[in-house]
Design a protein around this motif. Structure first.
Motif: not given
Lengths: 253, 417
Positions: B43-52, B120-135
């Motif tokens: 969420t916006r509370r995570i600095e890297a996602w403050h504007y998104t 990297r970690d839970a805030t690295d959401a783009v790669a996290l989602i990719n790890t869950m979903l890429a086949a």
């Protein structure tokens, strides 16, 4: 034939709320070069913007007839297409727009607005090359973004080139001499003189007489406090050069 | 270890977890899913996602992703327009599409299929989602000193209300050179999701251009990440064009770990009504004598919102780093917004770093000048906007590439003017 007839013109700058042009009357015939001279703050640039139709310059009273037609309700682009041209005191720099592309867009927009066929690229290039050559403008310079990094002289030469290409019938020149050295002034003046013709009129707005040594006017008008306070022939400009504006202003008061 | 769980998952989180489960339960995928369950999307509370605010702004995730049939894939591929003549690898709904047999360029080897995920970690959401979903995805390696003249295109598409996730890995050997086009397409009206993570490495003296062209539909959410390592004397030019999508996050992370390397990132974000386009870049200069040059030009219309986060970190040993970053935005409506956040962390003492961000409207002076020469107000505005964004690609030497990018810009402006 009267090319330009300004009747009791009043112009207010919207942002400042003050009336800068204040009951101005002027008549310019086809073929005539009319010089408008005036001290700083007399309303010279306001007059030129009002003629070209700039937003924010509100005409509160009066008429401007160009070839007998009131142009005050027309948009700037409509005035341009009908034959009004303003040579800017400070031509703006527009990054990213190659001068040559701008010229083509301007020429074809006007032709289209008048219901004429647009230029093909070869026709256009030929026309530009011809006009540019006589103004000492290289095709290299025309590939650069419009006015960006141009010297003062190059900017004014580019204005004259546009005038030559667009072939307007009324040329309003706003302090075209400002920022020019004597050589550049000569090139610009030659360019203007080459465009003088019986079916074209010029309103040359200037602070100094020196431009009028090169572009010899048919009439000279003194603008002060938003009004023409004295009109005469080219000798009036010489008088102003020698004695300044003080006595004429005092006479008018 | 028991991980805590977020109490109320969003529809998007639930649907992602369900989609991940159907893909199998390999360890990495399952661990990523657990991380999402524990932390939720940032969420916006995570600095890297403050504007998104990803958790709150990602309103939907497709619940019934269909894999395309062979016939559908062939039809789709047949009607995909060409960007430039290229050696094309196509992915539809996250799966590799067998194209017409083409001869591999000499010096290039590739393997399609699943590669390792990672985040990297839970805030690295783009790669996290990719790890869950890429086949699926592609691994490409380019031999040392090989010069691949034909661009390699990675074309990603989605049909229907489906999700697509791919992971690619590309390695250029020492002295190799190649150009890549990463494209993303979908249609308006599709409620789609598209996600890619690409690892790109350039060995000593390698030279590459990476072009990202995202032209997805107005209801496609896009999360993309490009991770680069740049070796000694390597040169990389990244060109970015975002001209579509609903919620878009484009991350570019570059680790400059070889001296004398040269990185350039030039991008255009065309942000239409209803669009939120976030470009987040991080450049880590780890080695001395490196150059980076980053410029983005953005145009936002309607209620379009844009974000640029540009991080530059210069390590203590990275002396003589020359890093420049600029982000210039034209807002074409009162409702449009743009947020720019430069972030410089400099630990070396002999470096040049410059950053600048501007947000402007079209200048009245410019508009009047053009109108006084006969251009209509509409034409004058269009010319000024076009000039503003196209300047970014002025330095692209190849006429066909530059003209192609500019034609896409013009097309977007015509449709959003």
């Amino acid at each position: 034939m009267t090319m330009l007839e300004i009747k009791n013109l009043h112009v207010r700058i919207e942002e400042e709320g003050t009336e800068i042009i204040n009951g101005l009357n002027l008549s310019v015939k086809a073929g005539e070069v009319a010089a408008i001279m005036g001290p700083n703050g007399s309303g010279k640039s306001t007059l030129s913007y009002a003629l070209a139709g700039r937003d924010g310059y509100e005409v509160t009273e009066g008429e401007v007839l160009f070839k007998g037609e009131n142009i005050l309700e027309m948009e700037p682009e409509e005035r341009a297409a009908s034959g009004v041209f303003l040579a800017f005191q400070y031509p703006v720099e527009i990054p990213g727009v190659a001068t040559i592309n701008f010229l083509k867009a301007a020429m074809n927009s006007q032709r289209k607005a008048r219901g004429e066929a647009e230029f093909t690229t070869p026709e256009f290039i030929r026309t530009v090359k011809e006009a540019a050559g006589s103004l000492n403008i290289s095709m290299e310079m025309l590939k650069r973004p419009l006015n960006v990094g141009f010297s003062g002289g190059e900017k004014k030469r580019a204005e004259i080139l546009q005038m030559a290409l667009l072939q307007p019938q009324l040329c309003v020149m706003d302090e075209t001499d400002s920022g020019l050295d004597i050589d550049a002034l000569k090139i610009v003046a030659d360019g203007v003189n080459a465009l003088r013709s019986p079916d074209r009129a010029f309103v040359v707005i200037t602070h100094y007489q020196r431009l009028l040594q090169h572009i010899v006017p048919d009439s000279v008008h003194v603008l002060y406090d938003g009004k023409i306070i004295r009109s005469g022939d080219k000798d009036l400009a010489l008088h102003l050069e020698e004695f300044g504006y003080a006595d004429i202003i005092a006479d008018a008061a | 270890m028991m991980l805590k769980k977020i109490e109320n998952m969003t529809q998007a989180e639930d649907a992602m977890l369900a989609a991940s489960t159907t893909l199998g339960s390999d360890k990495e995928r399952a661990a990523a899913a657990d991380t999402l369950r524990a932390h939720g999307l940032p969420t916006r509370r995570i600095e890297a996602w403050h504007y998104t605010d990803l958790r709150n702004q990602l309103k939907a995730f497709p619940e019934n992703t269909q894999s395309a049939s062979k016939k559908q894939a062939e039809e789709w591929l047949a009607k995909c327009s060409e960007f430039l003549p290229a050696f094309r690898l196509a992915f539809l709904n996250g799966a590799y599409v067998e194209g017409p047999a083409e001869v591999l360029p000499a010096g290039l080897t590739l393997q399609t299929g699943m590669s390792n995920g990672g985040y990297r970690d839970a805030t690295d959401a783009v790669a996290l989602i990719n790890t869950m979903l890429a086949a699926d995805g592609v691994n490409i390696s380019i031999d040392a000193d090989a010069a691949i003249s034909e661009p390699v295109e990675l074309l990603h598409g989605v049909i229907g209300d489906s999700a697509s996730a791919c992971r690619h890995s590309i390695a250029l050997g020492a002295g190799a050179s190649a150009n890549f086009i990463e494209r993303h397409i979908s249609e308006n009206g599709q409620s789609a999701f598209s996600n890619t993570v690409t690892e790109l490495s350039l060995e000593k003296g390698a030279n590459a251009r990476w072009i990202i062209v995202q032209e997805e539909g107005e209801q496609t959410n896009h999360l993309g990440q490009l991770n680069v390592t740049l070796g000694q004397d390597a040169q990389l030019e990244i060109l970015v064009m975002n001209a579509g999508g609903q919620l878009v996050r484009r991350e570019i992370n570059v680790v400059v770990n070889g001296s004398n390397s040269d990185l350039s990132i030039r991008g255009v974000n065309l942000i239409g009504d209803g669009s939120h386009i976030d470009v987040t870049t991080s450049l880590f200069h780890e080695a001395p004598d490196t150059i980076s040059n980053e410029i983005f030009r953005n145009v936002a219309t309607g209620n379009g919102k844009g974000v640029f986060q540009g991080e530059i970190r210069v390590a203590k040993d990275a002396q003589k780093t020359d890093a420049r970053m600029a982000c210039n935005t034209l807002l074409l409506s009162d409702e449009a917004e743009y947020s720019a956040k430069p972030e410089l962390e400099i630990f070396a003492d002999d470096v040049q770093c410059a950053h600048g961000a501007t947000v402007t409207d079209i200048l009245d002076d410019h508009l009047f000048y053009l109108r006084a020469r006969g251009l209509s107000e509409r034409d004058a505005r269009a010319l000024l906007v076009k000039a503003f964004v196209e300047e970014v690609f002025d330095e692209v030497e190849e006429d066909d590439l530059r003209d192609n990018l500019n034609a896409r810009i013009e097309n977007w402006l015509d449709n959003h003017g």
